[in-house]
Design a protein around this motif. Structure first.
Motif: not given
Length: 149
Positions: A128-131, A53-56, A22-28, A35-40
């Motif tokens: 988007g990143r926010d919201g 790449l987060f799985g690795l 949760y913390l990683t998803h929300r804040f990182l 720039f990596l998570h956007r693809s999802h």
């Protein structure tokens, strides 16, 4: 180490990983690593996405803990295995059941599963990143339960 202690460390690590996720998803992921998570969050072609790449990234500490735990025979082994167990459960839920990256003939129709899928789809309403809301992976508050008919 006793089997009870081993099981306790394993379960503690598995449960604690939801908080870490949760913390990683929300804040990182929705922060400096967007720039990596956007693809999802955007349509893409192909099976892989940069977000994978987060799985690795998450696998590295669990592999290290498993290796150290085997070598030293201490709490690190069940903690590493608990982290790996969380990763497996996450993969089955997120990639197989929600995003259908592996095709199933039928998805189980459990109340909890419907609630967690709904929460995840609410998260994906935002491209988007926010919201975004609902940053958990395997836990969803009851607010995402279906309304009684």
């Amino acid at each position: 180490m006793s089997w009870i202690a081993f099981a306790a460390w394993f379960v503690l690590a598995l449960v604690a990983m939801e908080g870490v996720a949760y913390l990683t998803h929300r804040f990182l992921m929705h922060g400096p690593l967007w720039f990596l998570h956007r693809s999802h969050h955007v349509p893409h072609k192909g099976w892989f996405e940069w977000n994978d790449l987060f799985g690795l990234l998450f696998a590295v500490p669990s592999i290290i803990l498993i290796k150290l735990g085997v070598d030293q025979g201490n709490w690190m082994l069940p903690v590493g295995l608990g982290m790996t167990g969380y990763g497996f459960i996450y993969f089955v839920f997120h990639d197989v059941i929600v995003h259908r990256r592996v095709r199933l003939r039928r998805v189980p129709n459990f109340t909890y599963l419907r609630r967690i899928i709904k929460a995840h789809l609410v998260h994906h309403r935002t491209h988007g990143r926010d919201g975004a809301e609902s940053f958990g992976f395997l836990y969803a508050p009851t607010e995402f339960s279906e309304r009684p008919r």
